[in-house]
Scaffold this motif. Structure first.
Motif, PDB file in Angstrom:
ATOM      1  N   PHE A 105       2.209  -2.090  -2.882  1.00 35.64           N
ATOM      2  CA  PHE A 105       2.002  -3.312  -2.113  1.00 35.64           C
ATOM      3  C   PHE A 105       2.875  -3.268  -0.870  1.00 35.64           C
ATOM      4  O   PHE A 105       4.109  -3.280  -0.959  1.00 35.64           O
ATOM      5  CB  PHE A 105       2.375  -4.553  -2.938  1.00 35.64           C
ATOM      6  CG  PHE A 105       1.415  -4.854  -4.048  1.00 35.64           C
ATOM      7  CD1 PHE A 105       0.196  -5.453  -3.793  1.00 35.64           C
ATOM      8  CD2 PHE A 105       1.728  -4.535  -5.369  1.00 35.64           C
ATOM      9  CE1 PHE A 105      -0.699  -5.738  -4.821  1.00 35.64           C
ATOM     10  CE2 PHE A 105       0.854  -4.819  -6.405  1.00 35.64           C
ATOM     11  CZ  PHE A 105      -0.368  -5.413  -6.117  1.00 35.64           C
ATOM     12  N   GLY A 106       2.234  -3.164   0.293  1.00 33.12           N
ATOM     13  CA  GLY A 106       2.961  -3.286   1.541  1.00 33.12           C
ATOM     14  C   GLY A 106       3.100  -4.764   1.864  1.00 33.12           C
ATOM     15  O   GLY A 106       2.104  -5.492   1.879  1.00 33.12           O
ATOM     16  N   CYS A 107       4.329  -5.221   2.112  1.00 36.72           N
ATOM     17  CA  CYS A 107       4.590  -6.649   2.335  1.00 36.72           C
ATOM     18  C   CYS A 107       5.408  -6.863   3.601  1.00 36.72           C
ATOM     19  O   CYS A 107       6.268  -6.049   3.936  1.00 36.72           O
ATOM     20  CB  CYS A 107       5.360  -7.250   1.153  1.00 36.72           C
ATOM     21  SG  CYS A 107       4.534  -7.145  -0.445  1.00 36.72           S
ATOM     22  N   LYS A 120      10.633   2.029   3.651  1.00 33.93           N
ATOM     23  CA  LYS A 120      11.470   1.554   2.557  1.00 33.93           C
ATOM     24  C   LYS A 120      10.599   1.281   1.341  1.00 33.93           C
ATOM     25  O   LYS A 120       9.384   1.069   1.454  1.00 33.93           O
ATOM     26  CB  LYS A 120      12.209   0.272   2.941  1.00 33.93           C
ATOM     27  CG  LYS A 120      12.963   0.346   4.265  1.00 33.93           C
ATOM     28  CD  LYS A 120      14.054   1.389   4.256  1.00 33.93           C
ATOM     29  CE  LYS A 120      14.828   1.383   5.578  1.00 33.93           C
ATOM     30  NZ  LYS A 120      15.834   2.464   5.622  1.00 33.93           N
ATOM     31  N   ALA A 121      11.222   1.287   0.167  1.00 36.48           N
ATOM     32  CA  ALA A 121      10.469   1.052  -1.065  1.00 36.48           C
ATOM     33  C   ALA A 121      11.349   0.348  -2.094  1.00 36.48           C
ATOM     34  O   ALA A 121      12.579   0.467  -2.071  1.00 36.48           O
ATOM     35  CB  ALA A 121       9.945   2.365  -1.636  1.00 36.48           C
ATOM     36  N   ILE A 122      10.697  -0.385  -2.974  1.00 37.74           N
ATOM     37  CA  ILE A 122      11.351  -0.996  -4.134  1.00 37.74           C
ATOM     38  C   ILE A 122      10.607  -0.510  -5.365  1.00 37.74           C
ATOM     39  O   ILE A 122       9.374  -0.629  -5.448  1.00 37.74           O
ATOM     40  CB  ILE A 122      11.313  -2.534  -4.067  1.00 37.74           C
ATOM     41  CG1 ILE A 122      12.104  -3.036  -2.852  1.00 37.74           C
ATOM     42  CG2 ILE A 122      11.887  -3.148  -5.341  1.00 37.74           C
ATOM     43  CD1 ILE A 122      12.045  -4.546  -2.664  1.00 37.74           C
ATOM     44  N   ILE A 123      11.339   0.068  -6.312  1.00 39.04           N
ATOM     45  CA  ILE A 123      10.719   0.593  -7.535  1.00 39.04           C
ATOM     46  C   ILE A 123      11.342  -0.096  -8.743  1.00 39.04           C
ATOM     47  O   ILE A 123      12.352  -0.798  -8.631  1.00 39.04           O
ATOM     48  CB  ILE A 123      10.897   2.129  -7.639  1.00 39.04           C
ATOM     49  CG1 ILE A 123      12.391   2.484  -7.754  1.00 39.04           C
ATOM     50  CG2 ILE A 123      10.261   2.821  -6.442  1.00 39.04           C
ATOM     51  CD1 ILE A 123      12.641   3.964  -7.994  1.00 39.04           C
ATOM     52  N   ASP A 164       7.297  -1.345   2.846  1.00 40.46           N
ATOM     53  CA  ASP A 164       7.300  -2.152   4.069  1.00 40.46           C
ATOM     54  C   ASP A 164       5.903  -2.147   4.689  1.00 40.46           C
ATOM     55  O   ASP A 164       5.082  -1.266   4.412  1.00 40.46           O
ATOM     56  CB  ASP A 164       8.314  -1.591   5.064  1.00 40.46           C
ATOM     57  CG  ASP A 164       8.030  -0.132   5.378  1.00 40.46           C
ATOM     58  OD1 ASP A 164       7.332   0.141   6.365  1.00 40.46           O
ATOM     59  OD2 ASP A 164       8.485   0.728   4.598  1.00 40.46           O
ATOM     60  N   ILE A 165       5.664  -3.129   5.535  1.00 35.03           N
ATOM     61  CA  ILE A 165       4.342  -3.255   6.141  1.00 35.03           C
ATOM     62  C   ILE A 165       4.116  -2.197   7.220  1.00 35.03           C
ATOM     63  O   ILE A 165       2.971  -1.831   7.525  1.00 35.03           O
ATOM     64  CB  ILE A 165       4.146  -4.679   6.721  1.00 35.03           C
ATOM     65  CG1 ILE A 165       2.643  -5.014   6.797  1.00 35.03           C
ATOM     66  CG2 ILE A 165       4.838  -4.840   8.048  1.00 35.03           C
ATOM     67  CD1 ILE A 165       1.959  -5.106   5.443  1.00 35.03           C
ATOM     68  N   TYR A 171      -5.962  -3.716  12.347  1.00 35.40           N
ATOM     69  CA  TYR A 171      -5.350  -3.590  11.016  1.00 35.40           C
ATOM     70  C   TYR A 171      -5.569  -4.866  10.216  1.00 35.40           C
ATOM     71  O   TYR A 171      -5.391  -5.976  10.714  1.00 35.40           O
ATOM     72  CB  TYR A 171      -3.855  -3.310  11.146  1.00 35.40           C
ATOM     73  CG  TYR A 171      -3.117  -3.381   9.827  1.00 35.40           C
ATOM     74  CD1 TYR A 171      -3.186  -2.331   8.920  1.00 35.40           C
ATOM     75  CD2 TYR A 171      -2.370  -4.512   9.484  1.00 35.40           C
ATOM     76  CE1 TYR A 171      -2.528  -2.399   7.700  1.00 35.40           C
ATOM     77  CE2 TYR A 171      -1.710  -4.583   8.280  1.00 35.40           C
ATOM     78  CZ  TYR A 171      -1.789  -3.528   7.383  1.00 35.40           C
ATOM     79  OH  TYR A 171      -1.137  -3.594   6.178  1.00 35.40           O
ATOM     80  N   GLN A 172      -5.957  -4.702   8.951  1.00 36.16           N
ATOM     81  CA  GLN A 172      -6.201  -5.840   8.084  1.00 36.16           C
ATOM     82  C   GLN A 172      -5.304  -5.784   6.859  1.00 36.16           C
ATOM     83  O   GLN A 172      -5.067  -4.716   6.291  1.00 36.16           O
ATOM     84  CB  GLN A 172      -7.663  -5.872   7.629  1.00 36.16           C
ATOM     85  CG  GLN A 172      -8.646  -6.141   8.754  1.00 36.16           C
ATOM     86  CD  GLN A 172     -10.022  -6.455   8.212  1.00 36.16           C
ATOM     87  OE1 GLN A 172     -10.185  -7.387   7.422  1.00 36.16           O
ATOM     88  NE2 GLN A 172     -11.004  -5.669   8.597  1.00 36.16           N
ATOM     89  N   TYR A 173      -4.825  -6.943   6.475  1.00 34.08           N
ATOM     90  CA  TYR A 173      -4.064  -7.076   5.238  1.00 34.08           C
ATOM     91  C   TYR A 173      -5.084  -7.172   4.102  1.00 34.08           C
ATOM     92  O   TYR A 173      -5.725  -8.206   3.916  1.00 34.08           O
ATOM     93  CB  TYR A 173      -3.192  -8.328   5.280  1.00 34.08           C
ATOM     94  CG  TYR A 173      -2.116  -8.273   6.351  1.00 34.08           C
ATOM     95  CD1 TYR A 173      -0.849  -7.804   6.061  1.00 34.08           C
ATOM     96  CD2 TYR A 173      -2.389  -8.687   7.665  1.00 34.08           C
ATOM     97  CE1 TYR A 173       0.150  -7.762   7.030  1.00 34.08           C
ATOM     98  CE2 TYR A 173      -1.413  -8.640   8.639  1.00 34.08           C
ATOM     99  CZ  TYR A 173      -0.145  -8.180   8.315  1.00 34.08           C
ATOM    100  OH  TYR A 173       0.827  -8.134   9.284  1.00 34.08           O
TER     101      TYR A 173
END
Length: 426
Positions: free
Chosen positions: A120-122, A151-154, A223-224, A243-245
Protein backbone atom coordinates in the motif's frame (compact mmCIF):
# COMPACT_ATOMS: atom_id res chain seq x y z
CA UNK A 1 -36.20 43.28 65.52
CA UNK A 2 -35.16 42.99 61.90
CA UNK A 3 -35.98 40.00 59.68
CA UNK A 4 -32.29 39.06 59.43
CA UNK A 5 -31.85 39.09 63.22
CA UNK A 6 -34.95 36.90 63.72
CA UNK A 7 -33.65 34.44 61.12
CA UNK A 8 -30.18 34.31 62.74
CA UNK A 9 -31.64 33.74 66.22
CA UNK A 10 -33.80 30.89 64.91
CA UNK A 11 -30.79 29.23 63.27
CA UNK A 12 -28.74 29.49 66.47
CA UNK A 13 -31.46 28.31 68.85
CA UNK A 14 -32.69 25.34 66.79
CA UNK A 15 -29.37 23.53 66.48
CA UNK A 16 -30.74 20.07 65.63
CA UNK A 17 -32.80 21.37 62.73
CA UNK A 18 -29.96 23.58 61.55
CA UNK A 19 -27.42 20.71 61.63
CA UNK A 20 -29.80 18.38 59.76
CA UNK A 21 -30.49 21.02 57.12
CA UNK A 22 -26.79 21.85 56.90
CA UNK A 23 -25.88 18.21 56.24
CA UNK A 24 -28.62 17.86 53.64
CA UNK A 25 -27.51 21.01 51.84
CA UNK A 26 -23.85 19.93 51.97
CA UNK A 27 -24.54 16.54 50.42
CA UNK A 28 -26.79 17.89 47.68
CA UNK A 29 -24.55 20.84 46.80
CA UNK A 30 -21.38 18.69 46.77
CA UNK A 31 -22.97 16.09 44.49
CA UNK A 32 -24.29 18.84 42.24
CA UNK A 33 -20.85 20.42 41.89
CA UNK A 34 -19.20 17.09 41.14
CA UNK A 35 -21.91 16.08 38.68
CA UNK A 36 -21.72 19.41 36.86
CA UNK A 37 -17.91 19.29 36.77
CA UNK A 38 -17.99 15.74 35.37
CA UNK A 39 -20.59 16.71 32.78
CA UNK A 40 -18.55 19.69 31.60
CA UNK A 41 -15.30 17.71 31.62
CA UNK A 42 -16.94 15.03 29.50
CA UNK A 43 -18.23 17.58 27.00
CA UNK A 44 -14.82 19.24 26.74
CA UNK A 45 -13.09 15.89 26.31
CA UNK A 46 -15.50 14.83 23.57
CA UNK A 47 -14.97 18.16 21.82
CA UNK A 48 -11.18 17.78 21.99
CA UNK A 49 -11.49 14.17 20.86
CA UNK A 50 -13.52 15.17 17.83
CA UNK A 51 -10.80 17.62 16.88
CA UNK A 52 -7.90 15.23 17.44
CA UNK A 53 -9.35 12.04 15.94
CA UNK A 54 -11.94 13.42 13.59
CA UNK A 55 -13.81 11.25 11.17
CA UNK A 56 -13.30 10.47 7.54
CA UNK A 57 -15.00 9.31 4.40
CA UNK A 58 -13.52 7.26 1.59
CA UNK A 59 -13.90 7.97 -2.10
CA UNK A 60 -13.25 5.24 -4.66
CA UNK A 61 -14.15 4.64 -8.27
CA UNK A 62 -17.26 2.50 -8.57
CA UNK A 63 -17.23 -0.88 -10.31
CA UNK A 64 -18.71 0.58 -13.49
CA UNK A 65 -17.57 4.15 -12.88
CA UNK A 66 -15.59 6.24 -15.33
CA UNK A 67 -14.28 8.71 -12.76
CA UNK A 68 -10.60 9.07 -11.89
CA UNK A 69 -9.10 9.32 -8.42
CA UNK A 70 -6.16 11.41 -9.58
CA UNK A 71 -4.23 14.40 -8.28
CA UNK A 72 -6.54 16.87 -10.01
CA UNK A 73 -9.60 15.50 -8.19
CA UNK A 74 -7.74 15.34 -4.88
CA UNK A 75 -6.62 18.96 -5.17
CA UNK A 76 -10.21 20.06 -5.81
CA UNK A 77 -11.57 18.13 -2.83
CA UNK A 78 -8.86 19.38 -0.45
CA UNK A 79 -10.15 22.93 -0.89
CA UNK A 80 -13.56 22.13 0.57
CA UNK A 81 -14.44 23.41 4.04
CA UNK A 82 -13.81 21.17 7.07
CA UNK A 83 -11.41 18.81 5.26
CA UNK A 84 -8.09 19.04 7.10
CA UNK A 85 -6.22 15.82 6.26
CA UNK A 86 -6.17 13.21 3.54
CA UNK A 87 -4.55 9.92 2.63
CA UNK A 88 -4.22 8.84 -0.99
CA UNK A 89 -3.78 5.08 -1.31
CA UNK A 90 -2.39 2.97 -4.13
CA UNK A 91 -2.41 -0.81 -3.84
CA UNK A 92 -0.05 -2.96 -5.89
CA UNK A 93 1.94 -6.21 -5.77
CA UNK A 94 5.72 -6.52 -5.99
CA UNK A 95 8.27 -9.26 -5.54
CA UNK A 96 10.43 -8.93 -2.40
CA UNK A 97 12.75 -11.96 -2.33
CA UNK A 98 14.84 -10.51 0.49
CA UNK A 99 11.83 -10.66 2.78
CA UNK A 100 10.96 -13.96 4.41
CA UNK A 101 7.20 -13.80 4.28
CA UNK A 102 4.93 -15.85 6.50
CA UNK A 103 4.28 -19.08 4.59
CA UNK A 104 1.05 -19.53 2.70
CA UNK A 105 -0.32 -21.42 -0.27
CA UNK A 106 2.82 -21.02 -2.41
CA UNK A 107 5.38 -21.83 0.29
CA UNK A 108 8.27 -23.84 -1.16
CA UNK A 109 7.06 -23.63 -4.76
CA UNK A 110 9.75 -21.17 -5.86
CA UNK A 111 7.18 -19.26 -7.89
CA UNK A 112 6.79 -15.49 -7.97
CA UNK A 113 3.73 -15.68 -5.70
CA UNK A 114 5.86 -17.15 -2.89
CA UNK A 115 7.73 -13.84 -2.63
CA UNK A 116 4.93 -11.45 -3.57
CA UNK A 117 3.65 -8.91 -1.05
CA UNK A 118 0.55 -6.77 -1.15
CA UNK A 119 1.80 -3.19 -0.88
CA UNK A 120 0.00 0.00 0.00
CA UNK A 121 1.53 3.26 -1.14
CA UNK A 122 0.22 6.02 1.15
CA UNK A 123 0.60 9.75 1.43
CA UNK A 124 0.45 9.21 5.20
CA UNK A 125 0.62 5.66 6.58
CA UNK A 126 -0.60 6.79 10.02
CA UNK A 127 -3.95 7.55 8.35
CA UNK A 128 -4.33 4.12 6.78
CA UNK A 129 -7.41 2.28 8.02
CA UNK A 130 -5.32 -0.52 9.53
CA UNK A 131 -3.59 1.90 11.88
CA UNK A 132 -6.65 4.05 12.55
CA UNK A 133 -8.62 0.99 13.64
CA UNK A 134 -5.66 -0.12 15.81
CA UNK A 135 -5.54 -3.50 14.06
CA UNK A 136 -1.93 -2.52 13.28
CA UNK A 137 0.27 -0.74 15.78
CA UNK A 138 3.62 0.86 14.97
CA UNK A 139 6.17 -0.50 17.45
CA UNK A 140 9.41 0.82 15.96
CA UNK A 141 10.49 3.68 13.69
CA UNK A 142 7.99 6.21 12.42
CA UNK A 143 5.21 6.54 9.89
CA UNK A 144 5.75 7.44 6.25
CA UNK A 145 4.61 10.85 5.03
CA UNK A 146 4.10 12.31 1.56
CA UNK A 147 7.59 13.76 1.24
CA UNK A 148 9.37 10.45 1.96
CA UNK A 149 10.94 8.43 -0.84
CA UNK A 150 11.82 4.73 -1.03
CA UNK A 151 10.64 3.95 2.50
CA UNK A 152 8.74 0.95 3.81
CA UNK A 153 6.99 -0.34 6.92
CA UNK A 154 6.93 -4.11 7.46
CA UNK A 155 5.50 -6.37 10.15
CA UNK A 156 7.32 -7.53 13.26
CA UNK A 157 7.02 -11.17 12.15
CA UNK A 158 8.51 -10.56 8.69
CA UNK A 159 11.28 -8.43 10.20
CA UNK A 160 12.22 -11.21 12.62
CA UNK A 161 12.09 -13.95 9.96
CA UNK A 162 14.21 -11.81 7.62
CA UNK A 163 16.67 -10.60 10.27
CA UNK A 164 15.89 -6.98 9.42
CA UNK A 165 15.32 -3.89 11.54
CA UNK A 166 14.67 -0.17 11.13
CA UNK A 167 17.31 1.35 8.84
CA UNK A 168 17.93 -1.83 6.82
CA UNK A 169 16.99 -2.06 3.15
CA UNK A 170 15.46 -4.67 0.86
CA UNK A 171 14.82 -4.81 -2.88
CA UNK A 172 11.45 -4.95 -4.59
CA UNK A 173 11.04 -5.69 -8.27
CA UNK A 174 8.58 -6.65 -10.97
CA UNK A 175 8.39 -9.65 -13.26
CA UNK A 176 6.28 -10.34 -16.32
CA UNK A 177 4.19 -13.00 -14.66
CA UNK A 178 3.53 -10.86 -11.60
CA UNK A 179 -0.13 -10.43 -10.69
CA UNK A 180 -1.84 -7.31 -12.13
CA UNK A 181 1.29 -6.35 -14.08
CA UNK A 182 1.33 -5.31 -17.71
CA UNK A 183 3.92 -7.61 -19.31
CA UNK A 184 4.55 -5.11 -22.10
CA UNK A 185 5.68 -2.43 -19.65
CA UNK A 186 9.24 -1.84 -18.49
CA UNK A 187 11.07 -3.41 -15.60
CA UNK A 188 10.94 -1.80 -12.17
CA UNK A 189 13.36 -2.36 -9.31
CA UNK A 190 14.23 -0.25 -6.28
CA UNK A 191 15.57 -0.52 -2.75
CA UNK A 192 13.31 0.39 0.14
CA UNK A 193 14.57 1.48 3.53
CA UNK A 194 12.70 0.06 6.50
CA UNK A 195 11.29 3.14 8.19
CA UNK A 196 9.01 1.42 10.65
CA UNK A 197 7.81 -1.91 11.99
CA UNK A 198 4.21 -2.70 12.89
CA UNK A 199 2.56 -5.42 14.92
CA UNK A 200 -0.85 -6.88 14.13
CA UNK A 201 -3.03 -6.59 17.23
CA UNK A 202 -5.93 -8.65 15.91
CA UNK A 203 -5.77 -12.10 14.39
CA UNK A 204 -7.40 -12.86 11.07
CA UNK A 205 -8.68 -16.30 10.02
CA UNK A 206 -6.19 -18.14 7.82
CA UNK A 207 -7.16 -21.11 5.67
CA UNK A 208 -4.72 -23.64 4.20
CA UNK A 209 -5.32 -22.18 0.74
CA UNK A 210 -4.54 -18.57 1.71
CA UNK A 211 -1.74 -17.18 -0.52
CA UNK A 212 1.16 -15.24 0.99
CA UNK A 213 -0.01 -11.87 -0.30
CA UNK A 214 -3.32 -12.23 1.56
CA UNK A 215 -1.76 -12.69 5.01
CA UNK A 216 -1.96 -9.48 7.04
CA UNK A 217 1.58 -9.90 8.41
CA UNK A 218 2.95 -9.85 4.85
CA UNK A 219 1.49 -6.43 4.03
CA UNK A 220 4.11 -3.79 3.23
CA UNK A 221 3.43 -0.04 3.39
CA UNK A 222 5.46 2.25 1.13
CA UNK A 223 5.68 5.94 0.29
CA UNK A 224 3.55 7.41 -2.46
CA UNK A 225 6.64 8.51 -4.46
CA UNK A 226 7.57 4.88 -5.04
CA UNK A 227 4.00 4.21 -6.20
CA UNK A 228 4.20 7.07 -8.68
CA UNK A 229 7.53 5.86 -10.04
CA UNK A 230 6.06 2.40 -10.50
CA UNK A 231 3.08 3.93 -12.30
CA UNK A 232 5.38 5.68 -14.80
CA UNK A 233 7.12 2.40 -15.58
CA UNK A 234 3.85 0.52 -15.85
CA UNK A 235 2.22 3.15 -18.07
CA UNK A 236 5.07 4.90 -19.93
CA UNK A 237 2.63 6.51 -22.37
CA UNK A 238 0.83 8.42 -19.61
CA UNK A 239 1.86 11.71 -18.04
CA UNK A 240 2.58 12.01 -14.29
CA UNK A 241 -0.62 14.07 -13.95
CA UNK A 242 -2.63 11.03 -14.97
CA UNK A 243 -1.45 9.03 -11.95
CA UNK A 244 -4.39 7.50 -10.10
CA UNK A 245 -4.71 6.33 -6.54
CA UNK A 246 -6.01 2.84 -7.22
CA UNK A 247 -7.60 2.52 -3.76
CA UNK A 248 -8.94 6.05 -3.71
CA UNK A 249 -8.77 8.68 -0.99
CA UNK A 250 -9.42 8.84 2.72
CA UNK A 251 -10.61 12.38 3.44
CA UNK A 252 -10.59 13.53 7.06
CA UNK A 253 -13.03 16.05 8.47
CA UNK A 254 -12.17 18.37 11.37
CA UNK A 255 -15.24 17.24 13.31
CA UNK A 256 -17.05 13.89 12.79
CA UNK A 257 -20.35 15.71 13.24
CA UNK A 258 -19.66 17.55 9.97
CA UNK A 259 -19.17 14.42 7.82
CA UNK A 260 -22.74 14.20 6.41
CA UNK A 261 -22.73 17.92 5.57
CA UNK A 262 -19.29 17.73 3.92
CA UNK A 263 -20.30 14.70 1.84
CA UNK A 264 -23.53 16.43 0.83
CA UNK A 265 -21.56 19.54 -0.15
CA UNK A 266 -19.09 17.43 -2.13
CA UNK A 267 -21.86 15.84 -4.17
CA UNK A 268 -23.09 19.31 -5.13
CA UNK A 269 -19.75 20.21 -6.70
CA UNK A 270 -19.57 20.24 -10.49
CA UNK A 271 -15.94 19.18 -10.97
CA UNK A 272 -16.74 15.43 -11.06
CA UNK A 273 -19.47 12.95 -11.95
CA UNK A 274 -20.20 11.66 -8.45
CA UNK A 275 -22.29 8.78 -9.76
CA UNK A 276 -19.00 7.22 -10.88
CA UNK A 277 -17.69 7.07 -7.31
CA UNK A 278 -18.50 5.20 -4.13
CA UNK A 279 -18.43 7.42 -1.05
CA UNK A 280 -18.45 5.75 2.36
CA UNK A 281 -18.65 7.66 5.65
CA UNK A 282 -16.65 6.39 8.59
CA UNK A 283 -16.42 7.79 12.11
CA UNK A 284 -15.80 4.46 13.85
CA UNK A 285 -12.52 5.54 15.45
CA UNK A 286 -14.17 8.56 17.02
CA UNK A 287 -17.26 6.64 18.10
CA UNK A 288 -15.16 3.93 19.73
CA UNK A 289 -13.05 6.41 21.66
CA UNK A 290 -15.92 8.74 22.56
CA UNK A 291 -18.43 6.10 23.69
CA UNK A 292 -17.28 5.81 27.33
CA UNK A 293 -16.98 9.59 27.65
CA UNK A 294 -20.44 10.17 26.22
CA UNK A 295 -21.73 7.57 28.68
CA UNK A 296 -20.21 9.55 31.54
CA UNK A 297 -21.73 12.73 30.12
CA UNK A 298 -25.18 11.12 30.00
CA UNK A 299 -24.81 9.74 33.53
CA UNK A 300 -23.74 13.10 34.93
CA UNK A 301 -26.64 14.87 33.16
CA UNK A 302 -29.24 12.52 34.60
CA UNK A 303 -27.48 12.70 37.95
CA UNK A 304 -27.92 16.47 37.96
CA UNK A 305 -31.55 16.13 36.91
CA UNK A 306 -32.31 13.56 39.62
CA UNK A 307 -30.52 15.69 42.23
CA UNK A 308 -32.58 18.73 41.26
CA UNK A 309 -35.89 16.85 41.49
CA UNK A 310 -34.97 15.09 44.72
CA UNK A 311 -33.66 18.30 46.26
CA UNK A 312 -36.88 20.16 45.61
CA UNK A 313 -38.96 17.22 46.84
CA UNK A 314 -37.01 16.55 50.04
CA UNK A 315 -36.54 20.19 50.97
CA UNK A 316 -40.18 21.01 50.27
CA UNK A 317 -41.35 18.07 52.43
CA UNK A 318 -39.00 18.88 55.31
CA UNK A 319 -39.73 22.59 55.26
CA UNK A 320 -43.47 21.97 54.98
CA UNK A 321 -43.38 19.77 58.11
CA UNK A 322 -41.21 22.23 59.99
CA UNK A 323 -43.26 25.24 58.95
CA UNK A 324 -46.50 23.61 60.08
CA UNK A 325 -44.84 22.80 63.40
CA UNK A 326 -44.11 26.50 63.81
CA UNK A 327 -47.73 27.64 63.77
CA UNK A 328 -47.51 28.93 67.35
CA UNK A 329 -44.42 30.95 66.52
CA UNK A 330 -46.03 32.24 63.34
CA UNK A 331 -49.15 33.28 65.26
CA UNK A 332 -47.05 35.19 67.77
CA UNK A 333 -45.16 36.94 64.98
CA UNK A 334 -48.44 37.91 63.32
CA UNK A 335 -49.79 39.20 66.63
CA UNK A 336 -46.69 41.40 66.85
CA UNK A 337 -47.63 42.97 63.54
CA UNK A 338 -45.30 41.01 61.23
CA UNK A 339 -46.91 40.33 57.85
CA UNK A 340 -47.04 36.88 56.16
CA UNK A 341 -44.53 38.21 53.62
CA UNK A 342 -42.18 39.12 56.46
CA UNK A 343 -42.50 35.61 57.89
CA UNK A 344 -41.82 34.13 54.46
CA UNK A 345 -38.68 36.28 54.16
CA UNK A 346 -37.51 35.13 57.60
CA UNK A 347 -37.88 31.44 56.72
CA UNK A 348 -36.11 32.09 53.42
CA UNK A 349 -33.19 33.81 55.18
CA UNK A 350 -32.93 30.94 57.69
CA UNK A 351 -32.38 28.54 54.82
CA UNK A 352 -29.98 30.85 52.99
CA UNK A 353 -27.82 31.24 56.10
CA UNK A 354 -27.58 27.47 56.53
CA UNK A 355 -27.05 26.92 52.80
CA UNK A 356 -24.25 29.51 52.70
CA UNK A 357 -22.27 27.60 55.31
CA UNK A 358 -22.98 24.31 53.51
CA UNK A 359 -21.90 25.86 50.20
CA UNK A 360 -18.48 26.83 51.58
CA UNK A 361 -17.93 23.34 52.96
CA UNK A 362 -19.15 21.78 49.69
CA UNK A 363 -16.55 23.73 47.70
CA UNK A 364 -13.75 22.16 49.74
CA UNK A 365 -15.30 18.68 49.59
CA UNK A 366 -15.95 18.76 45.84
CA UNK A 367 -12.37 19.87 45.10
CA UNK A 368 -10.97 17.10 47.31
CA UNK A 369 -13.27 14.44 45.83
CA UNK A 370 -13.07 15.47 42.15
CA UNK A 371 -10.08 13.27 41.24
CA UNK A 372 -11.59 10.25 43.03
CA UNK A 373 -14.88 10.69 41.18
CA UNK A 374 -13.00 10.85 37.86
CA UNK A 375 -11.20 7.59 38.56
CA UNK A 376 -14.43 5.96 39.75
CA UNK A 377 -16.23 6.83 36.49
CA UNK A 378 -13.24 5.48 34.56
CA UNK A 379 -13.34 7.52 31.34
CA UNK A 380 -10.89 9.71 29.46
CA UNK A 381 -12.41 12.61 31.37
CA UNK A 382 -10.88 11.46 34.67
CA UNK A 383 -9.28 14.85 35.38
CA UNK A 384 -12.45 16.70 36.31
CA UNK A 385 -12.06 20.18 37.72
CA UNK A 386 -14.48 22.08 39.92
CA UNK A 387 -13.97 25.66 38.81
CA UNK A 388 -15.55 29.04 39.44
CA UNK A 389 -18.00 28.49 36.59
CA UNK A 390 -19.40 25.32 38.12
CA UNK A 391 -19.56 26.95 41.56
CA UNK A 392 -21.49 29.92 40.20
CA UNK A 393 -24.00 27.69 38.39
CA UNK A 394 -24.57 25.57 41.52
CA UNK A 395 -24.92 28.71 43.64
CA UNK A 396 -27.58 30.12 41.32
CA UNK A 397 -29.42 26.78 41.18
CA UNK A 398 -29.22 26.36 44.97
CA UNK A 399 -30.62 29.85 45.49
CA UNK A 400 -33.48 29.13 43.11
CA UNK A 401 -34.25 25.70 44.61
CA UNK A 402 -34.39 27.12 48.13
CA UNK A 403 -36.66 29.94 46.97
CA UNK A 404 -39.02 27.46 45.29
CA UNK A 405 -39.09 25.01 48.21
CA UNK A 406 -39.59 27.71 50.84
CA UNK A 407 -42.39 29.18 48.75
CA UNK A 408 -44.06 25.77 48.44
CA UNK A 409 -43.68 25.17 52.19
CA UNK A 410 -44.94 28.62 53.14
CA UNK A 411 -47.71 28.99 50.59
CA UNK A 412 -50.41 28.17 53.14
CA UNK A 413 -49.16 31.11 55.27
CA UNK A 414 -49.28 33.45 52.30
CA UNK A 415 -52.77 32.36 51.34
CA UNK A 416 -54.29 32.52 54.84
CA UNK A 417 -55.62 35.64 56.42
CA UNK A 418 -53.67 36.54 59.59
CA UNK A 419 -56.95 36.49 61.60
CA UNK A 420 -57.60 32.91 60.48
CA UNK A 421 -54.13 31.83 61.59
CA UNK A 422 -54.69 33.38 65.03
CA UNK A 423 -58.13 31.78 65.18
CA UNK A 424 -56.62 28.33 64.42
CA UNK A 425 -54.24 28.75 67.35
CA UNK A 426 -57.03 29.56 69.75
Amino acid sequence: MTTMKRAWLYVRRNKKRTILLFLLFTVLITISMLGLALNMASKNTVKELRGSIGGYFTLEVGADGTGKTNEALLNQIKRLDHINKYNGIDMYFLRAEELNLLPGLYDGTGTTDEFTSKMFGCTDTSLHERFLSSSFQLIAGRHIIESDEHKAIISKEVAQLSGLSVGDTFTVRTKDDLRSWNSEAGYFETKLEIFGIYQATRSEPVRPGTPEYQLQENIVFTDISTSKQLYQVKFPDRSPEEYQYSSGFMLFVDDPVNIPAVVADLKQQSFADWDSFVISENSAAYQQAAAPIQKAETISFFLLLVILVISIGILALILLMWTRDRMTEIGILISLGISPMGIFEQILLENYITAAAAFLVSIVLSILLSSSVGRLVGTLATQIHVGAGQMLIVLICTTAVILITVFLASIFIMRKNPKNILADLS
